[in-house]
Design a protein around this motif. Structure first.
Motif, PDB file in Angstrom:
ATOM      1  N   SER A   1      51.843  19.185  70.205  1.00  0.00           N
ATOM      2  CA  SER A   1      51.394  19.951  69.044  1.00  0.00           C
ATOM      3  C   SER A   1      51.357  21.421  69.414  1.00  0.00           C
ATOM      4  O   SER A   1      51.194  21.779  70.589  1.00  0.00           O
ATOM      5  CB  SER A   1      50.016  19.478  68.569  1.00  0.00           C
ATOM      6  N   PHE A   2      51.537  22.270  68.417  1.00  0.00           N
ATOM      7  CA  PHE A   2      51.417  23.699  68.682  1.00  0.00           C
ATOM      8  C   PHE A   2      50.950  24.436  67.429  1.00  0.00           C
ATOM      9  O   PHE A   2      51.276  24.071  66.307  1.00  0.00           O
ATOM     10  CB  PHE A   2      52.731  24.287  69.224  1.00  0.00           C
ATOM     11  N   PHE A   3      50.155  25.467  67.667  1.00  0.00           N
ATOM     12  CA  PHE A   3      49.671  26.332  66.602  1.00  0.00           C
ATOM     13  C   PHE A   3      50.710  27.420  66.358  1.00  0.00           C
ATOM     14  O   PHE A   3      51.296  27.961  67.301  1.00  0.00           O
ATOM     15  CB  PHE A   3      48.335  26.969  66.993  1.00  0.00           C
ATOM     16  N   SER A   4      50.932  27.752  65.093  1.00  0.00           N
ATOM     17  CA  SER A   4      51.974  28.718  64.743  1.00  0.00           C
ATOM     18  C   SER A   4      51.512  29.579  63.576  1.00  0.00           C
ATOM     19  O   SER A   4      50.444  29.366  63.004  1.00  0.00           O
ATOM     20  CB  SER A   4      53.271  27.990  64.384  1.00  0.00           C
ATOM     21  N   ARG A   5      52.360  30.536  63.223  1.00  0.00           N
ATOM     22  CA  ARG A   5      52.142  31.383  62.047  1.00  0.00           C
ATOM     23  C   ARG A   5      53.498  31.646  61.401  1.00  0.00           C
ATOM     24  O   ARG A   5      54.520  31.758  62.089  1.00  0.00           O
ATOM     25  CB  ARG A   5      51.460  32.690  62.432  1.00  0.00           C
ATOM     26  N   SER A   6      53.531  31.750  60.102  1.00  0.00           N
ATOM     27  CA  SER A   6      54.784  31.993  59.383  1.00  0.00           C
ATOM     28  C   SER A   6      55.353  33.359  59.767  1.00  0.00           C
ATOM     29  O   SER A   6      54.619  34.345  59.895  1.00  0.00           O
ATOM     30  CB  SER A   6      54.549  31.946  57.870  1.00  0.00           C
ATOM     31  N   GLY A   7      56.673  33.387  59.956  1.00  0.00           N
ATOM     32  CA  GLY A   7      57.351  34.637  60.285  1.00  0.00           C
ATOM     33  C   GLY A   7      57.248  35.035  61.742  1.00  0.00           C
ATOM     34  O   GLY A   7      57.732  36.113  62.112  1.00  0.00           O
ATOM     35  N   CYS A   8      56.652  34.213  62.593  1.00  0.00           N
ATOM     36  CA  CYS A   8      56.506  34.524  64.016  1.00  0.00           C
ATOM     37  C   CYS A   8      57.785  34.119  64.753  1.00  0.00           C
ATOM     38  O   CYS A   8      58.181  32.950  64.723  1.00  0.00           O
ATOM     39  CB  CYS A   8      55.291  33.788  64.583  1.00  0.00           C
ATOM     40  N   ARG A   9      58.428  35.077  65.424  1.00  0.00           N
ATOM     41  CA  ARG A   9      59.691  34.802  66.111  1.00  0.00           C
ATOM     42  C   ARG A   9      59.493  33.842  67.282  1.00  0.00           C
ATOM     43  O   ARG A   9      60.295  32.929  67.488  1.00  0.00           O
ATOM     44  CB  ARG A   9      60.310  36.110  66.603  1.00  0.00           C
ATOM     45  N   ASP A  10      58.435  34.024  68.059  1.00  0.00           N
ATOM     46  CA  ASP A  10      58.186  33.126  69.196  1.00  0.00           C
ATOM     47  C   ASP A  10      57.898  31.709  68.717  1.00  0.00           C
ATOM     48  O   ASP A  10      58.323  30.732  69.341  1.00  0.00           O
ATOM     49  CB  ASP A  10      57.019  33.644  70.026  1.00  0.00           C
ATOM     50  N   CYS A  11      57.163  31.584  67.598  1.00  0.00           N
ATOM     51  CA  CYS A  11      56.899  30.257  67.044  1.00  0.00           C
ATOM     52  C   CYS A  11      58.198  29.583  66.614  1.00  0.00           C
ATOM     53  O   CYS A  11      58.391  28.380  66.811  1.00  0.00           O
ATOM     54  CB  CYS A  11      55.942  30.354  65.855  1.00  0.00           C
ATOM     55  N   GLY A  12      59.104  30.374  66.036  1.00  0.00           N
ATOM     56  CA  GLY A  12      60.401  29.827  65.648  1.00  0.00           C
ATOM     57  C   GLY A  12      61.207  29.354  66.845  1.00  0.00           C
ATOM     58  O   GLY A  12      61.907  28.342  66.773  1.00  0.00           O
ATOM     59  N   ALA A  13      61.115  30.092  67.972  1.00  0.00           N
ATOM     60  CA  ALA A  13      61.838  29.689  69.179  1.00  0.00           C
ATOM     61  C   ALA A  13      61.296  28.370  69.726  1.00  0.00           C
ATOM     62  O   ALA A  13      62.057  27.497  70.159  1.00  0.00           O
ATOM     63  CB  ALA A  13      61.743  30.787  70.231  1.00  0.00           C
ATOM     64  N   VAL A  14      59.985  28.204  69.718  1.00  0.00           N
ATOM     65  CA  VAL A  14      59.382  26.945  70.182  1.00  0.00           C
ATOM     66  C   VAL A  14      59.807  25.798  69.277  1.00  0.00           C
ATOM     67  O   VAL A  14      60.178  24.712  69.743  1.00  0.00           O
ATOM     68  CB  VAL A  14      57.847  27.075  70.220  1.00  0.00           C
ATOM     69  N   ARG A  15      59.775  26.032  67.994  1.00  0.00           N
ATOM     70  CA  ARG A  15      60.172  24.998  67.023  1.00  0.00           C
ATOM     71  C   ARG A  15      61.627  24.585  67.233  1.00  0.00           C
ATOM     72  O   ARG A  15      61.963  23.395  67.226  1.00  0.00           O
ATOM     73  CB  ARG A  15      59.960  25.524  65.612  1.00  0.00           C
ATOM     74  N   SER A  16      62.504  25.568  67.433  1.00  0.00           N
ATOM     75  CA  SER A  16      63.925  25.273  67.643  1.00  0.00           C
ATOM     76  C   SER A  16      64.140  24.476  68.929  1.00  0.00           C
ATOM     77  O   SER A  16      64.973  23.565  68.976  1.00  0.00           O
ATOM     78  CB  SER A  16      64.730  26.574  67.688  1.00  0.00           C
ATOM     79  N   PHE A  17      63.392  24.805  69.979  1.00  0.00           N
ATOM     80  CA  PHE A  17      63.532  24.079  71.243  1.00  0.00           C
ATOM     81  C   PHE A  17      63.144  22.620  71.074  1.00  0.00           C
ATOM     82  O   PHE A  17      63.844  21.706  71.534  1.00  0.00           O
ATOM     83  CB  PHE A  17      62.676  24.739  72.320  1.00  0.00           C
ATOM     84  N   PHE A  18      62.023  22.357  70.419  1.00  0.00           N
ATOM     85  CA  PHE A  18      61.593  20.979  70.210  1.00  0.00           C
ATOM     86  C   PHE A  18      62.615  20.207  69.378  1.00  0.00           C
ATOM     87  O   PHE A  18      62.865  19.024  69.623  1.00  0.00           O
ATOM     88  CB  PHE A  18      60.230  20.954  69.531  1.00  0.00           C
TER      89      PHE A  18
END
Length: 646
Positions: free
Chosen positions: A179-196
């Motif tokens: 699980s991971f905490f994220s925020r909309s429009g966050c580039r680092d969050c998008g990178a984590v999501r893409s990796f998973f």
């Protein structure tokens, strides 16, 4: 088990059936009849391991269904008293008084069969250098990676070839939770999501824009509000930098194996649950000051069907009836009662049946409550009753809608947003709880006080959200029901019904006719005309997604930057095939959207000059060459792909 099965199972041995018994060792033919057999006593012959026992069981009453013999039996069961009732013959174990099973013999048999099977596989692997056509696949070095035996598919995986296979426990089941905490429009969050996603790892995303109540939990668990924050079960892994460090060192695979084999404890970040769990938001909800009066009137008014102006109007009441009910309830004057009636109409608790006025006293003026509007069955943001909370400002509701839908796209759409997983969106907590509850706030918001940019962003976002909702609820339309899709799926917004067609053609296109239609969306006396744009902006056509492959990519726009974001959407649309230029044939292939809405774009030559501003350097250079050499330019329109953007 059905009723019939249950009734049969109540009498499992009602009618004994003869079963043939193979002669055991030492048997020399049929046994001599023993007088004890007639009395039901046991009879032992020679070897004590061979025995027979007759069972006399009571059958079901005659008025109940009689069990039937299983199909395939060659011998008929005994059914009458005149027939000979023969004993049930049971299987016997050879040379065993305890009916023991020779486990060693079975194990030896399985071992021998397994050795033969393994030898066959090994022989097949050693004999295959390149798999025959249609019989297998090769790896990059010509090695066999997959082949098929008769009725069996065998996959060969080289050691170290796939780290994910080693990371997953046997059977592919991951017991733990990522699980991971994220925020909309966050580039680092998008990178984590893409990796998973690339790794095929199931994960739970907790977007603090969608679930603001989880922000406090994030700080308590990590000591800061930095995002993203990745957890393996209850253990904090870190952010994007920590993830990359673990991947480079090879530690990520080890931790993943450890997490995958351990069931997720209760101390881990919980999966977002269905329904609102934002306590601050719930505390902020307060009933409208007029809701008490509206509830009283719903019970006291004589609501009935009436004929007025040669039309049958259902579930309505007269203005005078309402005034009298208010006077009796509040013990006030008639003037005060009329003012309360106007306030109820202004807040969209009631409406004139023909939308002619807010509220007037008299027997010739008829009104009905919002929930009794004839269009309500078509409104998918109405769930049985009106939202009686104090209406929120339209700008606040619009901003929440933008954040929520942006988070949904990041979680359930492809990275380029051209493909949406509508099934997962519809099943997600973000949509079925947060979104469905949010759009109920639209019922009585004040949309007539929005500025031009606020109105543009509000209705662009509302259109795109409604298309997603419509596809989830009623599915992608076919050729026949396509027009109904855009006119019959509606929301109640600010007390008025809005379909996809009325938003696009009535509001955003300044009340222009839709293609192949002779009627404008809003008539002359329609109050919704006040919301129509004073001037058509052609860029709106590249900000509206109708859920098809040829439509523009789905976007959700901010109020402050809506114009800039529309220009970006237009550039992205033309870059991915909205225009093609054939220099040799002097043909420009344009999207059919421009042909359908040519009234919004102008003459064809003007259209080409206007498009130049939104093309990449290559296409802009080719089109400029055609425009400047003075020759004739042919414009052809591309076929529109109506297949869904799944």
């Amino acid at each position: 088990m059905g009723e019939e099965d249950a009734s049969l199972s109540s009498y499992p041995h009602t009618h004994p059936v003869d079963r043939p018994r193979e002669p055991a060792a030492g048997d020399h033919g049929p046994a001599v009849e023993d007088p004890k057999e007639a009395s039901g006593e046991d009879r032992i012959e020679g070897d004590s391991s061979a025995y027979r026992k007759e069972e006399r069981l009571v059958g079901p009453p005659s008025h109940l269904p009689q069990p039937q013999a299983p199909p395939g039996l060659t011998k008929a069961r005994s059914t009458g008293p005149d027939e000979e009732r023969r004993p049930i013959e049971r299987s016997v174990s050879l040379n065993s008084t305890a009916a023991a099973v020779d486990v060693s013999a079975i194990g030896k048999y399985l071992h021998n069969r397994g050795s033969v099977f393994s030898a066959a596989i090994a022989k097949r692997i050693s004999s295959l250098k390149v798999p025959p056509s249609g019989d297998g696949d090769c790896g990059p070095n010509g090695s066999v990676t997959e082949f098929r035996l008769s009725g069996l598919k065998v996959i060969v995986r080289l050691k170290g070839e796939n780290e994910r296979a080693e990371a997953e426990p046997e059977g592919g089941e991951i017991k733990g939770r990522v699980s991971f905490f994220s925020r909309s429009g966050c580039r680092d969050c998008g990178a984590v999501r893409s990796f998973f996603r690339e790794q095929g790892l199931p994960y739970v995303e907790i977007n603090v824009d969608v679930f603001p109540e989880r922000q406090r939990e994030l700080v308590e668990r990590t000591g800061s509000s930095a995002l993203p924050a990745i957890f393996f079960n209850e253990k904090l892994l870190g952010g994007l930098v920590a993830l990359n460090s673990l991947r480079n060192s090879g530690e990520f695979e080890r931790r993943l194996r450890d997490m995958a084999g351990v069931r997720c404890p209760d101390a881990a970040p919980r999966v977002p649950a269905y329904g609102f769990d934002d306590e601050e938001e719930l505390r902020g909800e307060r009933p409208d000051v007029m809701v008490a009066m509206a509830r009283v009137l719903r019970h006291r008014l004589p609501i009935q069907d009436r004929i007025t102006r040669m039309k049958l109007v259902r579930n309505c009441f007269s203005g005078s009836d309402m005034v009298e009910a208010i006077i009796n309830h509040l013990d006030c004057g008639r003037k005060k009662a009329v003012e309360i009636g106007k306030e109820l109409a202004r807040k969209h608790f009631i409406h004139h049946v023909f939308r002619e006025n807010d509220f007037e006293d008299g027997n010739n003026h008829f009104y009905h409550f919002l929930e009794h509007e004839p269009v309500i069955p078509k409104c998918f943001n109405f769930r049985g009753s009106t939202n009686d909370n104090e209406p929120k400002p339209a700008t606040i509701v619009g901003q929440r809608l933008t954040k929520l839908m942006t988070a949904i796209l990041e979680a359930y759409a492809s990275d380029d947003r051209r493909h949406l997983d509508y099934g997962r969106i519809g099943a997600s907590e973000e949509f079925r709880s947060r979104y469905v509850n949010l759009v109920q706030d639209l019922q009585r918001v004040d949309i007539f006080g929005l500025s031009a940019d606020e109105k543009l962003a509000f209705f662009l976002n509302l259109y795109n959200a409604m298309v997603i909702h419509a596809i989830i609820r009623i599915g992608q339309p076919g050729v026949i029901d396509r027009r109904a899709f855009y006119t019959d799926f509606q929301y109640i917004v600010g007390g008025y019904p809005f379909s996809l067609s009325s938003i696009k053609n009535g509001i955003l296109r300044s009340n222009r006719r839709q293609p192949y239609s002779l009627v404008k969306p809003f008539s002359a006396g329609d109050k919704r005309l006040e919301l129509a744009s004073t001037k058509v902006n052609p860029l709106i056509h590249f900000g509206l997604c109708n859920g098809t492959r040829s439509s523009p990519t789905v976007w959700f726009f901010s109020t402050e930057g809506v114009e800039v974001e529309l220009r970006h959407a237009a550039r992205e649309f033309f870059l991915r095939g909205g225009i093609e230029v054939d220099l040799e044939r002097r043909v420009v292939y344009l999207t059919r959207i421009i042909k359908w809405y040519d009234a919004d774009f102008g003459e064809e030559k003007d259209i080409l000059n206007w498009i130049l501003s939104y093309l990449d350097a290559t296409k802009a250079g080719l089109l400029t060459h055609l425009l400047n050499d003075g020759g004739h330019i042919n414009i052809s329109y591309q076929n529109f792909d109506w297949s869904p953007n799944y």
